[in-house]
Motif scaffolding. Structure first.
Motif, PDB file in Angstrom:
ATOM      1  N   ASP A  63      65.432 -15.936   3.032  1.00 13.06           N
ATOM      2  CA  ASP A  63      64.887 -15.641   4.337  1.00 13.06           C
ATOM      3  C   ASP A  63      64.246 -14.222   4.281  1.00 13.06           C
ATOM      4  O   ASP A  63      63.185 -14.250   4.733  1.00 13.06           O
ATOM      5  CB  ASP A  63      66.301 -15.466   5.471  1.00 13.06           C
ATOM      6  N   GLY A 121      66.615 -14.735  10.444  1.00  9.07           N
ATOM      7  CA  GLY A 121      67.820 -15.313   9.788  1.00  9.07           C
ATOM      8  C   GLY A 121      68.389 -14.222   9.077  1.00  9.07           C
ATOM      9  O   GLY A 121      69.723 -14.440   8.928  1.00  9.07           O
ATOM     10  N   SER A 146      68.997 -19.163   7.703  1.00 13.61           N
ATOM     11  CA  SER A 146      70.577 -18.597   7.566  1.00 13.61           C
ATOM     12  C   SER A 146      71.003 -18.858   9.095  1.00 13.61           C
ATOM     13  O   SER A 146      72.163 -18.808   9.412  1.00 13.61           O
ATOM     14  CB  SER A 146      70.417 -17.138   7.418  1.00 13.61           C
ATOM     15  N   ALA A 147      69.951 -18.998   9.919  1.00 18.27           N
ATOM     16  CA  ALA A 147      70.400 -19.121  11.323  1.00 18.27           C
ATOM     17  C   ALA A 147      71.181 -20.582  11.642  1.00 18.27           C
ATOM     18  O   ALA A 147      72.132 -20.697  12.567  1.00 18.27           O
ATOM     19  CB  ALA A 147      69.306 -19.202  12.278  1.00 18.27           C
TER      20      ALA A 147
END
Length: 130
Positions: A87, A100, A18-19
């Motif tokens: 995540d 994340g 997700s980052a």
């Protein structure tokens, strides 16, 4: 050099997927009158039909207005997406991708296409006023 590679890979795994997703998402808004004004989160973004980028992890408030017509409103919520869920699952397996989940990329807007219709204001007749 070997220590650098190990540190880089450890940091990369810790961030989670997700980052690496964009923090903004495009929303398309259209209305039945091309001269009506469109506001997103209180800011004027255009008339008639617009595309605007908004933060994907925040709720979005849309208002369309035109003189002589009733304003139309629409709210878009954001919710956890597949990347955010992965995540979370990765956190249980590796204990590292938890970061994340806290990034904007872990969420998505529930809808990205909005069509709003404006209805004319009904004139008040003098017989109704007493």
């Amino acid at each position: 050099m070997k220590k650098f590679v190990v540190c880089f890979l450890s940091t990369w795994l810790m961030l989670g997927c997700s980052a690496f997703r964009p923090s903004r998402e495009t929303v398309s808004i259209m209305t039945n009158y091309p001269d009506s004004t469109i506001y997103v989160n209180g800011q004027r973004v255009g008339k008639g039909m617009v595309q605007t980028r908004v933060k994907r992890n925040k709720n979005v408030q849309i208002m369309v207005s035109k003189r002589g017509y009733q304003s139309a409103y629409y709210n878009i919520d954001s919710s956890l997406n597949v990347t955010g869920i992965l995540d979370i699952v990765g956190t249980f397996l590796f204990l590292l991708p938890l970061i994340g989940v806290f990034c904007p990329g872990s969420k998505s807007l529930d809808t990205t296409n909005v069509a709003l219709n404006l209805d004319p204001l009904e004139p008040v007749s003098t017989s109704e006023i007493k």
